[in-house]
Write an enzyme that holds these catalytic residues in place. Structure first.
Site, PDB file in Angstrom:
ATOM      1  N   GLU A 129      47.046  36.753  37.932  1.00 39.55           N
ATOM      2  CA  GLU A 129      46.881  35.149  37.037  1.00 39.55           C
ATOM      3  C   GLU A 129      48.145  34.410  37.817  1.00 39.55           C
ATOM      4  O   GLU A 129      48.413  33.530  38.075  1.00 39.55           O
ATOM      5  CB  GLU A 129      46.167  34.767  36.200  1.00 39.55           C
ATOM      6  CG  GLU A 129      45.171  35.635  34.869  1.00 39.55           C
ATOM      7  CD  GLU A 129      44.590  36.198  34.092  1.00 39.55           C
ATOM      8  OE1 GLU A 129      45.547  36.577  33.113  1.00 39.55           O
ATOM      9  OE2 GLU A 129      43.457  37.269  33.867  1.00 39.55           O
ATOM     10  N   SER A 134      37.190  43.382  33.325  1.00 37.58           N
ATOM     11  CA  SER A 134      36.152  43.619  33.128  1.00 37.58           C
ATOM     12  C   SER A 134      35.745  45.448  32.467  1.00 37.58           C
ATOM     13  O   SER A 134      34.076  46.063  32.740  1.00 37.58           O
ATOM     14  CB  SER A 134      34.386  43.776  33.520  1.00 37.58           C
ATOM     15  OG  SER A 134      34.768  41.808  33.519  1.00 37.58           O
ATOM     16  N   HIS A 189      49.605  40.171  38.091  1.00 36.86           N
ATOM     17  CA  HIS A 189      49.045  39.733  37.853  1.00 36.86           C
ATOM     18  C   HIS A 189      48.058  39.228  39.003  1.00 36.86           C
ATOM     19  O   HIS A 189      49.127  38.188  38.242  1.00 36.86           O
ATOM     20  CB  HIS A 189      49.168  39.560  35.974  1.00 36.86           C
ATOM     21  CG  HIS A 189      47.772  40.130  35.045  1.00 36.86           C
ATOM     22  ND1 HIS A 189      46.695  39.044  35.709  1.00 36.86           N
ATOM     23  CD2 HIS A 189      46.288  40.966  34.798  1.00 36.86           C
ATOM     24  CE1 HIS A 189      45.063  39.227  34.957  1.00 36.86           C
ATOM     25  NE2 HIS A 189      45.976  40.507  34.874  1.00 36.86           N
ATOM     26  N   GLU A 199      43.328  45.843  40.389  1.00 33.26           N
ATOM     27  CA  GLU A 199      42.331  44.936  39.753  1.00 33.26           C
ATOM     28  C   GLU A 199      41.008  43.645  40.647  1.00 33.26           C
ATOM     29  O   GLU A 199      42.385  42.234  41.328  1.00 33.26           O
ATOM     30  CB  GLU A 199      43.504  44.001  38.816  1.00 33.26           C
ATOM     31  CG  GLU A 199      44.228  44.615  37.440  1.00 33.26           C
ATOM     32  CD  GLU A 199      44.544  44.306  36.237  1.00 33.26           C
ATOM     33  OE1 GLU A 199      43.859  44.607  35.178  1.00 33.26           O
ATOM     34  OE2 GLU A 199      45.011  43.135  36.165  1.00 33.26           O
ATOM     35  N   ASN A 244      46.311  44.630  27.441  1.00 29.76           N
ATOM     36  CA  ASN A 244      46.818  43.072  27.668  1.00 29.76           C
ATOM     37  C   ASN A 244      46.186  41.957  26.965  1.00 29.76           C
ATOM     38  O   ASN A 244      45.008  41.347  27.286  1.00 29.76           O
ATOM     39  CB  ASN A 244      46.429  42.465  29.875  1.00 29.76           C
ATOM     40  CG  ASN A 244      47.036  41.285  30.313  1.00 29.76           C
ATOM     41  OD1 ASN A 244      47.577  40.706  29.421  1.00 29.76           O
ATOM     42  ND2 ASN A 244      46.726  40.908  30.996  1.00 29.76           N
ATOM     43  N   LYS A 282      47.105  39.166  27.019  1.00 29.80           N
ATOM     44  CA  LYS A 282      47.311  37.679  27.384  1.00 29.80           C
ATOM     45  C   LYS A 282      47.830  36.233  26.820  1.00 29.80           C
ATOM     46  O   LYS A 282      48.652  36.416  26.089  1.00 29.80           O
ATOM     47  CB  LYS A 282      46.225  37.147  28.033  1.00 29.80           C
ATOM     48  CG  LYS A 282      45.461  38.625  29.347  1.00 29.80           C
ATOM     49  CD  LYS A 282      44.330  37.766  29.825  1.00 29.80           C
ATOM     50  CE  LYS A 282      43.836  39.428  30.775  1.00 29.80           C
ATOM     51  NZ  LYS A 282      42.915  38.029  31.850  1.00 29.80           N
ATOM     52  N   GLY A 341      38.170  38.500  34.178  1.00 28.75           N
ATOM     53  CA  GLY A 341      37.767  38.631  32.929  1.00 28.75           C
ATOM     54  C   GLY A 341      35.912  37.633  32.995  1.00 28.75           C
ATOM     55  O   GLY A 341      35.042  36.881  32.135  1.00 28.75           O
TER      56      GLY A 341
HETATM   57  P1  PGA Z   1      39.708  41.784  31.547  1.00 25.52           P
HETATM   58  O1  PGA Z   1      41.157  41.578  32.421  1.00 25.52           O
HETATM   59  O2  PGA Z   1      39.731  42.872  31.298  1.00 25.52           O
HETATM   60  O3  PGA Z   1      39.153  40.797  30.714  1.00 25.52           O
HETATM   61  O4  PGA Z   1      38.566  41.549  33.503  1.00 25.52           O
HETATM   62  C1  PGA Z   1      41.953  42.537  32.458  1.00 25.52           C
HETATM   63  C2  PGA Z   1      43.295  42.098  33.160  1.00 25.52           C
HETATM   64  O5  PGA Z   1      43.256  41.140  33.634  1.00 25.52           O
HETATM   65  O6  PGA Z   1      43.958  42.213  33.560  1.00 25.52           O
END
Ligand code: PGA
Length: 250
Positions: free
Chosen positions: A96, A212, A94, A166, A9, A11, A172
């Site tokens: 976010e 992560s 997601h 997740e 992803n 982003k 992140g």
């Molecule tokens: P990350 O993000 O690997 O940077 O923790 C995962 C995601 O948001 O799908």
């Protein structure tokens, strides 16, 4: 041998040119890869990346889509537009989107049903915040996101859905759920899918872990019986960090 599903992803990163160059680099580096691989660039780069991925095994994904087919929805991108560009997969719900843009389970569900109707395979993201986990609400939160997200989905279509677990606190942040913790939640997700669609569907459904994921934790995570792949954010932005994840087998 089990095939894993590794998704990147991207982003809100990379220009069109950067995305196209990177997609080319990945498709070269991952040509020996035996796993299922998807990359999800920004909307603006989908067309260019689609061109680069022609003839590649890497699937083109989008990071979101509207819950309506078309109409007066300023700033939204329709499933028809994604289909037009050759998008095969869409990431939905997601954290976010849920937390920063206030997407509800109902909205995520509308998007999921629409993606299925148009032949784009959804990755339904679920996961709890740290407060929810600490308050003992993990299962109720994840269970609700699953039941609501899948509401109205016919049994014949569940095989097209991937679930991504997740934990919000691991995205992140550099904090990963331990493989044991993640596996326990994946087992719970499978249990909910079994209640909704039966044991066969629950056994077959692909459940990715996200939060992560890096080259140095991917082997331990994928060794767990209920973890079938990864949804990768930060580490999916460079070939030197994503390729070792997609090619993780020792
Ligand atoms: P990350 O993000 O690997 O940077 O923790 C995962 C995601 O948001 O799908």
């Amino acid at each position: 041998m089990k095939q894993f599903y590794m998704a990147g992803n991207w982003k809100m990163h990379k220009t069109v040119a950067e995305s196209a160059t990177f997609a080319k680099e990945l498709s070269d580096k991952l040509s020996p890869c035996k796993e299922k691989v998807m990359i999800a660039p920004a909307f603006t780069a989908l067309a260019a990346v689609a061109e680069v991925l022609k003839g590649s095994k890497i699937l083109l994904g989008a990071q979101n889509m509207a819950g309506e087919e078309q109409g007066a929805h300023t700033g939204e991108v329709s499933v028809l537009m994604l289909k037009d560009l050759g998008v095969k997969v869409v990431i939905l719900g997601h954290s976010e989107r849920r937390h920063s843009y206030l997407e509800t389970d109902k909205m995520v569900n509308a998007k999921l049903l629409l993606s299925i109707r148009h032949g784009i395979d959804p990755i339904l993201c679920v996961g709890e915040t740290l407060e929810e986990r600490e308050a003992g609400r993990l299962e109720s939160v994840v269970g609700t996101q699953l039941r609501s997200g899948l509401a109205g989905l016919a049994a014949a279509e569940i095989a097209k859905v991937t679930i991504a677990y997740e934990p919000v606190w691991a995205i992140g942040t550099g904090k990963t759920a331990t493989p044991e913790d993640a596996d326990a939640v994946h087992a719970y997700i499978r249990k909910v899918v079994a209640e909704l669609y039966g044991e066969v569907a629950a056994k077959a459904i692909c459940i990715q872990y996200g939060g992560s994921v890096k080259a140095d934790n991917v082997v331990a995570l994928m060794a767990k019986p209920n973890i079938d792949g990864a949804l990768v954010g930060g580490a999916s932005l460079k070939a030197e960090t994503f390729a070792p994840i997609a090619l993780f087998r020792p």
